[in-house]
Design a protein around this motif. Sequence first.
Motif, PDB file in Angstrom:
ATOM      1  N   PHE A  21       0.818  -1.201   0.000  1.00 10.55           N
ATOM      2  CA  PHE A  21       0.000   0.000   0.000  1.00 10.55           C
ATOM      3  C   PHE A  21       0.861   1.265   0.000  1.00 10.55           C
ATOM      4  O   PHE A  21       0.406   2.323  -0.414  1.00 10.55           O
ATOM      5  CB  PHE A  21      -0.940   0.023   1.205  1.00 10.55           C
ATOM      6  N   THR A  41      -3.412   0.223  -4.940  1.00 12.10           N
ATOM      7  CA  THR A  41      -4.619   1.019  -4.748  1.00 12.10           C
ATOM      8  C   THR A  41      -5.043   1.753  -6.011  1.00 12.10           C
ATOM      9  O   THR A  41      -6.159   2.254  -6.078  1.00 12.10           O
ATOM     10  CB  THR A  41      -4.430   2.040  -3.624  1.00 12.10           C
ATOM     11  N   THR A  61      -6.776  -3.963  -4.443  1.00 11.27           N
ATOM     12  CA  THR A  61      -6.787  -3.520  -3.050  1.00 11.27           C
ATOM     13  C   THR A  61      -7.373  -4.602  -2.151  1.00 11.27           C
ATOM     14  O   THR A  61      -6.802  -4.931  -1.105  1.00 11.27           O
ATOM     15  CB  THR A  61      -7.598  -2.216  -2.910  1.00 11.27           C
ATOM     16  N   THR A  64      -4.971  -7.559  -1.874  1.00  9.14           N
ATOM     17  CA  THR A  64      -3.830  -7.252  -1.015  1.00  9.14           C
ATOM     18  C   THR A  64      -4.221  -7.337   0.458  1.00  9.14           C
ATOM     19  O   THR A  64      -3.467  -7.877   1.271  1.00  9.14           O
ATOM     20  CB  THR A  64      -3.275  -5.848  -1.337  1.00  9.14           C
TER      21      THR A  64
END
Length: 157
Positions: A21, A41, A61, A64
């Motif tokens: 991130f 993202t 996202t 992850t």
Amino acid sequence: MIQRIQSIWLFLASATIFALFLFPYLQYADIGGMGKALKVTGAYHGMEGQAVREEFFLLQTIATVLLGVFPLYIIFKFKQRKHQIQLIVLEIVLLLLFGTWLYVSASAALTEARQFLSARNIGVGFFLLPIGIIFLFMAIGGIRKDEKLIKSADRLR
């Protein structure tokens, strides 16, 4: 003692995955010369020294987050060592598939910019997945040592 060591490796694997991130896995300049970056993202471009998100990658996202939480879940399976090893192997396979997904999306973005993947445009995030996999392998080693220790203690009884 060994249980703590394998928990540390699993925690480090989780932290490494969550670091995606923070760090982009691809940095490049588009046709107009504007700097761009891909993170899990979304796609970002630089404007007045700030990163501005152009596109949001919802599926990357979510993937992850799930891949980062999974090693934390595996830590709490310490009483079922064989199942724990199976879950770690599953996590490794999922990370390899996720890495392939990131590679494909990076290649697609570079093809659109008429470039190709090279050492100069790979971001730090690209190297986080192999580091996470290494931590997972070290956790497997810790689990196997723990199992040997328990078997030798059972023999002494």
